[in-house]
Write an enzyme that holds these catalytic residues in place. Structure first.
Site, PDB file in Angstrom:
ATOM      1  N   THR A 196       0.826  -1.221   0.000  1.00 45.99           N
ATOM      2  CA  THR A 196       0.000   0.000   0.000  1.00 45.99           C
ATOM      3  C   THR A 196       0.857   1.266   0.000  1.00 45.99           C
ATOM      4  OG1 THR A 196      -1.684  -1.203   1.207  1.00 45.99           O
ATOM      5  CG2 THR A 196      -1.835   1.195   1.267  1.00 45.99           C
ATOM      6  N   ILE A 197       1.781   1.351   0.926  1.00 47.13           N
ATOM      7  CA  ILE A 197       2.624   2.551   1.028  1.00 47.13           C
ATOM      8  C   ILE A 197       3.760   2.496   0.018  1.00 47.13           C
ATOM      9  CG2 ILE A 197       4.143   3.887   2.553  1.00 47.13           C
ATOM     10  CD1 ILE A 197       1.110   4.006   3.297  1.00 47.13           C
TER      11      ILE A 197
ATOM     12  N   CYS B  24       0.090   7.500   9.685  1.00 47.11           N
ATOM     13  CA  CYS B  24      -0.818   8.397   8.947  1.00 47.11           C
ATOM     14  C   CYS B  24      -1.615   9.294   9.891  1.00 47.11           C
ATOM     15  CB  CYS B  24      -1.762   7.561   8.097  1.00 47.11           C
ATOM     16  SG  CYS B  24      -2.568   6.237   8.995  1.00 47.11           S
ATOM     17  N   ASN B  25      -2.170   8.718  10.940  1.00 47.06           N
ATOM     18  CA  ASN B  25      -2.953   9.533  11.878  1.00 47.06           C
ATOM     19  C   ASN B  25      -2.069  10.532  12.611  1.00 47.06           C
ATOM     20  OD1 ASN B  25      -5.707   8.664  11.658  1.00 47.06           O
ATOM     21  ND2 ASN B  25      -5.051   6.681  12.463  1.00 47.06           N
TER      22      ASN B  25
ATOM     23  N   HIS C 289      -1.275   7.337  19.396  1.00 49.93           N
ATOM     24  CA  HIS C 289      -1.084   8.564  18.616  1.00 49.93           C
ATOM     25  C   HIS C 289      -0.553   9.734  19.450  1.00 49.93           C
ATOM     26  CE1 HIS C 289      -4.248   5.997  16.826  1.00 49.93           C
ATOM     27  NE2 HIS C 289      -3.530   6.195  15.738  1.00 49.93           N
ATOM     28  N   GLY C 290      -1.062   9.857  20.691  1.00 51.68           N
ATOM     29  CA  GLY C 290      -0.607  10.961  21.551  1.00 51.68           C
ATOM     30  C   GLY C 290       0.891  10.888  21.800  1.00 51.68           C
TER      31      GLY C 290
ATOM     32  N   HIS D  51      -9.552   7.678   7.641  1.00 49.38           N
ATOM     33  CA  HIS D  51      -9.815   7.897   9.059  1.00 49.38           C
ATOM     34  C   HIS D  51     -10.528   9.251   9.208  1.00 49.38           C
ATOM     35  CE1 HIS D  51      -6.784   4.790   9.867  1.00 49.38           C
ATOM     36  NE2 HIS D  51      -5.845   5.510   9.313  1.00 49.38           N
TER      37      HIS D  51
ATOM     38  N   ARG E  10     -10.290   3.690  10.049  1.00 47.60           N
ATOM     39  CA  ARG E  10     -10.822   2.734   9.070  1.00 47.60           C
ATOM     40  C   ARG E  10     -10.394   1.310   9.482  1.00 47.60           C
ATOM     41  NH1 ARG E  10      -6.467   0.788   9.000  1.00 47.60           N
ATOM     42  NH2 ARG E  10      -4.833   0.904   7.414  1.00 47.60           N
TER      43      ARG E  10
ATOM     44  N   GLY F 133       4.430   1.940  11.401  1.00 45.00           N
ATOM     45  CA  GLY F 133       4.160   0.673  12.088  1.00 45.00           C
ATOM     46  C   GLY F 133       5.311   0.254  12.987  1.00 45.00           C
TER      47      GLY F 133
HETATM   48  N1  LIG Z   1      -1.642   1.093   5.008  1.00 49.12           N
HETATM   49  C1  LIG Z   1      -1.709   2.165   5.753  1.00 49.12           C
HETATM   50  O1  LIG Z   1      -2.784   2.696   5.934  1.00 49.12           O
HETATM   51  C2  LIG Z   1      -0.510   2.762   6.372  1.00 49.12           C
HETATM   52  C3  LIG Z   1       0.585   2.022   6.683  1.00 49.12           C
HETATM   53  N2  LIG Z   1       1.640   2.595   7.316  1.00 49.12           N
HETATM   54  C4  LIG Z   1       2.804   1.808   7.677  1.00 49.12           C
HETATM   55  O2  LIG Z   1       3.539   1.510   6.490  1.00 49.12           O
HETATM   56  C5  LIG Z   1       4.167   0.236   6.619  1.00 49.12           C
HETATM   57  C6  LIG Z   1       3.726  -0.630   5.461  1.00 49.12           C
HETATM   58  O3  LIG Z   1       2.319  -0.817   5.556  1.00 49.12           O
HETATM   59  P1  LIG Z   1       1.457  -1.214   4.280  1.00 49.12           P
HETATM   60  O4  LIG Z   1       1.998  -0.609   3.058  1.00 49.12           O
HETATM   61  O5  LIG Z   1       0.052  -0.948   4.652  1.00 49.12           O
HETATM   62  O6  LIG Z   1       1.688  -2.778   4.237  1.00 49.12           O
HETATM   63  P2  LIG Z   1       1.266  -3.794   3.088  1.00 49.12           P
HETATM   64  O7  LIG Z   1       0.991  -5.080   3.744  1.00 49.12           O
HETATM   65  O8  LIG Z   1       0.267  -3.191   2.186  1.00 49.12           O
HETATM   66  O9  LIG Z   1       2.591  -3.930   2.249  1.00 49.12           O
HETATM   67  C7  LIG Z   1       3.739  -4.521   2.769  1.00 49.12           C
HETATM   68  C8  LIG Z   1       4.564  -5.082   1.639  1.00 49.12           C
HETATM   69  O10 LIG Z   1       5.745  -5.636   2.175  1.00 49.12           O
HETATM   70  C9  LIG Z   1       6.044  -6.850   1.475  1.00 49.12           C
HETATM   71  N3  LIG Z   1       6.842  -7.671   2.361  1.00 49.12           N
HETATM   72  C10 LIG Z   1       6.446  -8.420   3.397  1.00 49.12           C
HETATM   73  N4  LIG Z   1       7.517  -8.972   3.993  1.00 49.12           N
HETATM   74  C11 LIG Z   1       8.599  -8.566   3.318  1.00 49.12           C
HETATM   75  C12 LIG Z   1      10.010  -8.806   3.436  1.00 49.12           C
HETATM   76  N5  LIG Z   1      10.493  -9.598   4.391  1.00 49.12           N
HETATM   77  N6  LIG Z   1      10.821  -8.223   2.555  1.00 49.12           N
HETATM   78  C13 LIG Z   1      10.340  -7.441   1.558  1.00 49.12           C
HETATM   79  N7  LIG Z   1       9.027  -7.183   1.403  1.00 49.12           N
HETATM   80  C14 LIG Z   1       8.181  -7.739   2.277  1.00 49.12           C
HETATM   81  C15 LIG Z   1       4.705  -7.418   1.135  1.00 49.12           C
HETATM   82  O11 LIG Z   1       4.895  -8.187  -0.032  1.00 49.12           O
HETATM   83  P3  LIG Z   1       4.239  -9.615  -0.258  1.00 49.12           P
HETATM   84  O12 LIG Z   1       2.782  -9.330  -0.422  1.00 49.12           O
HETATM   85  O13 LIG Z   1       4.900 -10.090  -1.473  1.00 49.12           O
HETATM   86  O14 LIG Z   1       4.565 -10.426   0.978  1.00 49.12           O
HETATM   87  C16 LIG Z   1       3.879  -6.173   0.859  1.00 49.12           C
HETATM   88  O15 LIG Z   1       3.960  -5.819  -0.500  1.00 49.12           O
HETATM   89  C17 LIG Z   1       3.787  -0.261   8.021  1.00 49.12           C
HETATM   90  O16 LIG Z   1       4.757   0.161   8.926  1.00 49.12           O
HETATM   91  C18 LIG Z   1       2.492   0.478   8.308  1.00 49.12           C
HETATM   92  O17 LIG Z   1       2.195   0.595   9.662  1.00 49.12           O
HETATM   93  C19 LIG Z   1       1.686   3.934   7.584  1.00 49.12           C
HETATM   94  C20 LIG Z   1       0.635   4.724   7.266  1.00 49.12           C
HETATM   95  C21 LIG Z   1      -0.573   4.189   6.683  1.00 49.12           C
HETATM   96  O1  LIG Z   2      -0.690   4.267  10.384  1.00 46.96           O
HETATM   97  C1  LIG Z   2      -1.860   3.936  10.357  1.00 46.96           C
HETATM   98  O2  LIG Z   2      -2.725   4.110  11.371  1.00 46.96           O
HETATM   99  P1  LIG Z   2      -2.362   4.634  12.839  1.00 46.96           P
HETATM  100  O3  LIG Z   2      -1.869   6.039  12.694  1.00 46.96           O
HETATM  101  O4  LIG Z   2      -3.653   4.606  13.573  1.00 46.96           O
HETATM  102  O5  LIG Z   2      -1.321   3.695  13.414  1.00 46.96           O
HETATM  103  C2  LIG Z   2      -2.343   3.203   9.171  1.00 46.96           C
HETATM  104  O6  LIG Z   2      -3.699   3.469   8.935  1.00 46.96           O
HETATM  105  C3  LIG Z   2      -2.091   1.728   9.362  1.00 46.96           C
HETATM  106  O7  LIG Z   2      -2.868   1.317  10.418  1.00 46.96           O
HETATM  107  P2  LIG Z   2      -3.167  -0.229  10.662  1.00 46.96           P
HETATM  108  O8  LIG Z   2      -2.193  -0.665  11.739  1.00 46.96           O
HETATM  109  O9  LIG Z   2      -4.582  -0.269  11.091  1.00 46.96           O
HETATM  110  O10 LIG Z   2      -2.939  -0.970   9.350  1.00 46.96           O
END
Ligand SMILES: NC(=O)C1=CN([C@@H]2O[C@H](COP(=O)(O)OP(=O)(O)OC[C@H]3O[C@@H](n4cnc5c(N)ncnc54)[C@H](OP(=O)(O)O)[C@@H]3O)[C@@H](O)[C@H]2O)C=CC1
Ligand SMILES: O=C(OP(=O)(O)O)[C@H](O)COP(=O)(O)O
Length: 340
Positions: A11-12, A140-141, A194-195, A220, A168, A110
């Site tokens: 996603t990110i 994000c939050n 978050h705080g 959110h 969400r 995360g």
């Molecule tokens: N989604 C959100 O709303 C938000 C997320 N974040 C943070 O961003 C980070 C990523 O989240 P998000 O993008 O949602 O996660 P996703 O699950 O969408 O994506 C993670 C990706 O990492 C890959 N992956 C898993 N394990 C490995 C590994 N060992 N080496 C290389 N690639 C790997 C997965 O690939 P595969 O599918 O092939 O395993 C997948 O494409 C987290 O820290 C999250 O908390 C921050 C803000 C918002």
């Molecule tokens: O960074 C986020 O939320 P957060 O600010 O509430 O931790 C993203 O929405 C990812 O949250 P998730 O841990 O519910 O996938």
């Protein structure tokens, strides 16, 4: 050119990769996956070299028709900086890999603050990241909270913030997430993370946050209340928001009163993936009563940290030392002007 690798093309990661591609001063040298998937096909179609976490799985990818450029370790040898966008908690495990490769690393929200020791928000503490080897972009939050709190604190001083995050349940593609029919206290205990996370960026801010999860995927919604150190002025706050490069106003004239309509608005404006990179502050909700400020803001979880990550790359590489310059360049390169 700054050579950027994305470890974790989800996603990110996929959004950061596209945003990097739009910038004049950086390029993608590789992205990584663990298994073949639609996202792996997208990476191939974008022309990004695809590296894999476990090189013994090369034949699984190749049988699926996806070319493999090499292992994640080989990807690291090609880059100046890696964006760790693997699932939360995995970044801490990857840190040793980055240190061994001698590359700078950006972690996502995360991970705990301790993964890097510096937590980042472009409009708040850009200069703290200058030249650093490891930085965490806050969640994000937290990003959405930091942006609005800093803006108000700079003008009036903030005595206390109380904020509730209506979160969400999962991202649109996360078919296994929930809840389907519940409001989940997440966490039950107060404060939510978050705080303390805001304080990792803005240590002087007195803040308490609560969070619930609801059955929606779009965005959110924050309910924010701030006690100001001196009486506020609604028109002045609207003026400040309008001038802010990462906060937008959802104008009453749009008729938008929900995350769903806001997402549709982004779609119709032609934003990539209908992303809302800015805070969406509902102008109609903004109320100021003496030193008491209240507002609703929508935060698109998939989008707001993406632009922050681009700025963080420049800060850590030391190529631009003025946050305003990097923020302006990031926004310009994406064709991004906040709504409102
Ligand atoms: N989604 C959100 O709303 C938000 C997320 N974040 C943070 O961003 C980070 C990523 O989240 P998000 O993008 O949602 O996660 P996703 O699950 O969408 O994506 C993670 C990706 O990492 C890959 N992956 C898993 N394990 C490995 C590994 N060992 N080496 C290389 N690639 C790997 C997965 O690939 P595969 O599918 O092939 O395993 C997948 O494409 C987290 O820290 C999250 O908390 C921050 C803000 C918002
Ligand atoms: O960074 C986020 O939320 P957060 O600010 O509430 O931790 C993203 O929405 C990812 O949250 P998730 O841990 O519910 O996938």
């Amino acid at each position: 050119m700054i050579r950027v690798a994305i470890n974790g093309y989800g996603t990110i990661g996929k959004r950061v990769a596209d945003a990097v591609t739009c910038q004049p001063d950086m390029e993608i040298v590789g992205v990584s996956k663990t298994k073949p998937s639609a996202e792996a096909y997208v990476a191939a179609s974008r022309g990004f070299p695809l590296y894999i976490a476990d090189i013994t799985k090369r034949d699984v990818f190749e049988k699926a028709g996806i070319a493999v450029a090499g292992s994640v370790e080989e990807m690291l040898a090609e880059c100046d900086i890696v964006i760790d966008a693997t699932p939360g908690g995995m970044g801490a495990r990857n840190r040793a890999l980055y240190e061994k490769a001698g590359v700078k690393a950006i972690f996502q929200g995360g991970e705990d603050h301790e993964v890097a020791g510096i937590s980042f928000s472009s409009s708040c503490n850009y200069t703290e990241a200058l030249g650093k080897d490891a930085v965490r972009v806050v969640s994000c939050n937290t990003t959405g909270l930091c942006r609005i709190i800093k803006l108000v604190d700079d003008e009036y001083g903030v005595r206390k913030v109380r904020a509730t995050m209506i979160r969400r349940g999962g991202d649109p593609g996360d078919i296994k997430r929930g809840p389907i029919d519940a409001i989940v206290l997440n966490p039950v205990t107060i404060p939510s993370h978050h705080g303390p996370d805001v304080k990792s960026v803005l240590p002087e801010i007195n803040i308490v946050t609560t969070a619930v999860i609801v059955p929606t995927t779009m965005m959110h919604m924050h309910v924010v209340q701030m006690d100001l150190k001196k009486p506020g002025d609604r028109d002045r706050i609207i003026e400040l928001i309008t001038a802010h490069p990462r906060i937008g106003l959802v104008r009453p004239a749009t008729g938008i009163t929900s995350t769903a309509e806001l997402k549709e608005f982004m779609n119709d404006l032609g934003r990539p993936r209908s992303d809302l990179w800015e805070n969406g502050v509902f102008e109609g909700s903004l109320s100021v009563d003496g030193d008491d400020l209240c507002l609703f803001q929508a935060i698109h979880q998939e989008a707001d940290v993406v632009v922050e990550t681009i700025d963080c790359i420049r800060a850590m590489m030391g190529t631009i030392s003025d946050p305003r310059e990097s923020i302006a360049l990031t926004n310009y390169s994406l064709g991004f002007t906040p709504i409102g």
